[in-house]
Scaffold this motif. Sequence first.
Motif, PDB file in Angstrom:
ATOM      1  N   LEU A 166     -21.747  93.174 -11.008  1.00 36.54           N
ATOM      2  CA  LEU A 166     -21.374  92.304 -12.137  1.00 36.54           C
ATOM      3  C   LEU A 166     -22.024  90.923 -12.038  1.00 36.54           C
ATOM      4  CD1 LEU A 166     -17.557  93.180 -12.370  1.00 36.54           C
ATOM      5  CD2 LEU A 166     -19.462  94.166 -13.683  1.00 36.54           C
ATOM      6  N   ILE A 167     -22.891  90.723 -11.043  1.00 34.03           N
ATOM      7  CA  ILE A 167     -23.610  89.454 -10.911  1.00 34.03           C
ATOM      8  C   ILE A 167     -24.956  89.604 -11.619  1.00 34.03           C
ATOM      9  CG2 ILE A 167     -24.618  87.783  -9.315  1.00 34.03           C
ATOM     10  CD1 ILE A 167     -22.625  88.811  -7.190  1.00 34.03           C
ATOM     11  N   ALA A 168     -25.266  88.665 -12.506  1.00 34.83           N
ATOM     12  CA  ALA A 168     -26.519  88.780 -13.269  1.00 34.83           C
ATOM     13  C   ALA A 168     -27.209  87.429 -13.363  1.00 34.83           C
ATOM     14  CB  ALA A 168     -26.225  89.307 -14.674  1.00 34.83           C
ATOM     15  N   ASP A 169     -28.501  87.484 -13.646  1.00 41.03           N
ATOM     16  CA  ASP A 169     -29.315  86.285 -13.792  1.00 41.03           C
ATOM     17  C   ASP A 169     -29.081  85.674 -15.170  1.00 41.03           C
ATOM     18  OD1 ASP A 169     -31.193  84.376 -13.220  1.00 41.03           O
ATOM     19  OD2 ASP A 169     -32.897  85.628 -13.811  1.00 41.03           O
ATOM     20  N   TYR A 170     -28.593  84.457 -15.186  1.00 40.09           N
ATOM     21  CA  TYR A 170     -28.522  83.692 -16.444  1.00 40.09           C
ATOM     22  C   TYR A 170     -29.806  82.849 -16.443  1.00 40.09           C
ATOM     23  CZ  TYR A 170     -23.528  84.834 -17.271  1.00 40.09           C
ATOM     24  OH  TYR A 170     -22.326  85.465 -17.521  1.00 40.09           O
ATOM     25  N   ALA A 171     -30.886  83.457 -16.921  1.00 38.50           N
ATOM     26  CA  ALA A 171     -32.235  82.919 -16.693  1.00 38.50           C
ATOM     27  C   ALA A 171     -32.437  81.560 -17.358  1.00 38.50           C
ATOM     28  CB  ALA A 171     -33.259  83.910 -17.220  1.00 38.50           C
ATOM     29  N   HIS A 172     -33.105  80.665 -16.638  1.00 44.64           N
ATOM     30  CA  HIS A 172     -33.521  79.376 -17.211  1.00 44.64           C
ATOM     31  C   HIS A 172     -34.750  79.619 -18.074  1.00 44.64           C
ATOM     32  CE1 HIS A 172     -30.966  76.663 -14.771  1.00 44.64           C
ATOM     33  NE2 HIS A 172     -31.029  77.656 -13.878  1.00 44.64           N
ATOM     34  N   MET A 207     -35.940  76.969 -30.097  1.00 43.75           N
ATOM     35  CA  MET A 207     -35.197  76.128 -29.164  1.00 43.75           C
ATOM     36  C   MET A 207     -36.048  74.924 -28.760  1.00 43.75           C
ATOM     37  SD  MET A 207     -32.372  77.708 -29.001  1.00 43.75           S
ATOM     38  CE  MET A 207     -31.582  76.752 -27.703  1.00 43.75           C
ATOM     39  N   ASP A 208     -35.527  73.713 -29.021  1.00 42.03           N
ATOM     40  CA  ASP A 208     -36.247  72.490 -28.672  1.00 42.03           C
ATOM     41  C   ASP A 208     -35.942  72.051 -27.243  1.00 42.03           C
ATOM     42  OD1 ASP A 208     -37.284  72.393 -31.226  1.00 42.03           O
ATOM     43  OD2 ASP A 208     -35.556  71.257 -31.994  1.00 42.03           O
ATOM     44  N   GLN A 209     -34.825  72.545 -26.705  1.00 38.87           N
ATOM     45  CA  GLN A 209     -34.391  72.179 -25.353  1.00 38.87           C
ATOM     46  C   GLN A 209     -34.445  73.421 -24.460  1.00 38.87           C
ATOM     47  OE1 GLN A 209     -33.335  69.025 -24.535  1.00 38.87           O
ATOM     48  NE2 GLN A 209     -33.789  68.369 -26.645  1.00 38.87           N
ATOM     49  N   PRO A 210     -34.480  73.223 -23.141  1.00 38.48           N
ATOM     50  CA  PRO A 210     -34.353  74.388 -22.255  1.00 38.48           C
ATOM     51  C   PRO A 210     -33.031  75.118 -22.541  1.00 38.48           C
ATOM     52  CG  PRO A 210     -34.978  72.439 -21.005  1.00 38.48           C
ATOM     53  CD  PRO A 210     -34.634  71.960 -22.381  1.00 38.48           C
ATOM     54  N   TRP A 211     -32.995  76.414 -22.329  1.00 39.55           N
ATOM     55  CA  TRP A 211     -31.808  77.205 -22.639  1.00 39.55           C
ATOM     56  C   TRP A 211     -31.678  78.318 -21.606  1.00 39.55           C
ATOM     57  CZ3 TRP A 211     -32.900  82.324 -24.456  1.00 39.55           C
ATOM     58  CH2 TRP A 211     -34.259  82.558 -24.686  1.00 39.55           C
ATOM     59  N   THR A 268     -23.881  80.829 -27.233  1.00 37.35           N
ATOM     60  CA  THR A 268     -22.743  80.037 -26.788  1.00 37.35           C
ATOM     61  C   THR A 268     -23.275  78.954 -25.853  1.00 37.35           C
ATOM     62  OG1 THR A 268     -20.502  80.150 -25.885  1.00 37.35           O
ATOM     63  CG2 THR A 268     -22.148  81.623 -24.873  1.00 37.35           C
ATOM     64  N   ILE A 269     -22.426  78.417 -24.993  1.00 37.35           N
ATOM     65  CA  ILE A 269     -22.896  77.487 -23.961  1.00 37.35           C
ATOM     66  C   ILE A 269     -22.667  78.119 -22.597  1.00 37.35           C
ATOM     67  CG2 ILE A 269     -22.653  75.329 -25.258  1.00 37.35           C
ATOM     68  CD1 ILE A 269     -19.894  74.977 -23.850  1.00 37.35           C
ATOM     69  N   HIS A 270     -23.477  77.676 -21.632  1.00 33.97           N
ATOM     70  CA  HIS A 270     -23.386  78.223 -20.277  1.00 33.97           C
ATOM     71  C   HIS A 270     -22.016  77.886 -19.685  1.00 33.97           C
ATOM     72  CE1 HIS A 270     -24.403  78.634 -15.956  1.00 33.97           C
ATOM     73  NE2 HIS A 270     -25.175  79.590 -16.408  1.00 33.97           N
ATOM     74  N   PRO A 271     -21.315  78.882 -19.132  1.00 32.88           N
ATOM     75  CA  PRO A 271     -19.994  78.599 -18.542  1.00 32.88           C
ATOM     76  C   PRO A 271     -20.137  77.904 -17.187  1.00 32.88           C
ATOM     77  CG  PRO A 271     -20.585  80.884 -18.163  1.00 32.88           C
ATOM     78  CD  PRO A 271     -21.701  80.297 -18.994  1.00 32.88           C
ATOM     79  N   LEU A 300     -26.785  79.059 -24.423  1.00 32.00           N
ATOM     80  CA  LEU A 300     -26.911  80.352 -23.746  1.00 32.00           C
ATOM     81  C   LEU A 300     -26.973  81.454 -24.796  1.00 32.00           C
ATOM     82  CD1 LEU A 300     -26.608  82.339 -21.269  1.00 32.00           C
ATOM     83  CD2 LEU A 300     -24.121  82.114 -21.606  1.00 32.00           C
ATOM     84  N   LEU A 301     -28.007  82.287 -24.719  1.00 28.08           N
ATOM     85  CA  LEU A 301     -28.094  83.491 -25.552  1.00 28.08           C
ATOM     86  C   LEU A 301     -27.637  84.681 -24.711  1.00 28.08           C
ATOM     87  CD1 LEU A 301     -28.972  85.155 -28.071  1.00 28.08           C
ATOM     88  CD2 LEU A 301     -31.279  85.223 -27.068  1.00 28.08           C
TER      89      LEU A 301
END
Length: 296
Positions: free
Chosen positions: A252-258, A270-274, A185-188, A127-128
């Motif tokens: 406070l709700i936001a898109d953690y975009a794929h 990035m070699d993998q989806p993020w 980081t990583i997606h929570p 996750l960026l």
Amino acid sequence: MTDFNEHTITQAVLKSFSATPDPRLRAILASLVHHLHDFIRDIEPSFAEWQAAIDFLTRTGQMCSDTRQEFILLSDTLGASMLVDAINHRMPEGATETTVLGPFFVEKRPDVPNGADVSAGRPGEKLLVQGSVRAAGGGPLPGATIDIWHSDDDGYYDVQRGDLDTASGRARLRTNADGKFWFWTIHPAFYPIPHDGPVGELLRATERHPYRPAHVHFMIAAPGYEELVTHVFVAGDPYLDSDAVFGVKQSLIADYAHCPPGTAPDGTRMDQPWRHLSYDFGLKPLAAALQTGAAA
Ligand SMILES: [Fe+2]
């Protein structure tokens, strides 16, 4: 005075506190005695029930440690934390809304530069997080400190895991000259609040679930501004409408975009989806806080 009964005891206790020199303490104690005695008259507890209440609060305190704060959990699950938050944060236009601190903030966290990966190698979807910090209704704030902490892919905070010797999903960074910050980081994951203690008993007895929707915690500070304590929640999470601690606000709700494999905005290949979260924060000037307080 003697021979107090259920009708005269309240006035006697109020009178005993009436000479308290500090007017704020005097007012708080008067309200506490009024509401506590009314509560007791309302529920008319048996001795066994009162003993159970004392025992519950005793065990709540005994459950607390450097990494476990059962009283904050109790305050959170009763909605008291969010009520205190709401009373203290009547926000001006452009200021980010606040929410609960929660029980997992700890003072010990590493300072990292922008662009750092704060996951300490924990498994999960990369996750960026990118954002900016501005004065509410004003310009960017360089040098603001940003504390972040969040759960891992299993729904645990680093301080809950006995198998980690370094911080993970927890760090402090600063905004750059443009008021911007970014980190990897990583997606929570969504997670249950700790429910192996007295608060868990309360939730089970009332058929409430212990889950919180996934989020990243932010604590942002800059001189001249109110410290901002908030989360950014993951849009689409199944627990957004039933957060165990009542902490969700729509803003406070936001898109953690794929995102597909490719080059991320900071140049990382990035070699993998993020996943990508972009969120801008507004801080409330302290002067506005004083004006709000005077007007209230
Ligand atoms: Fe949390």
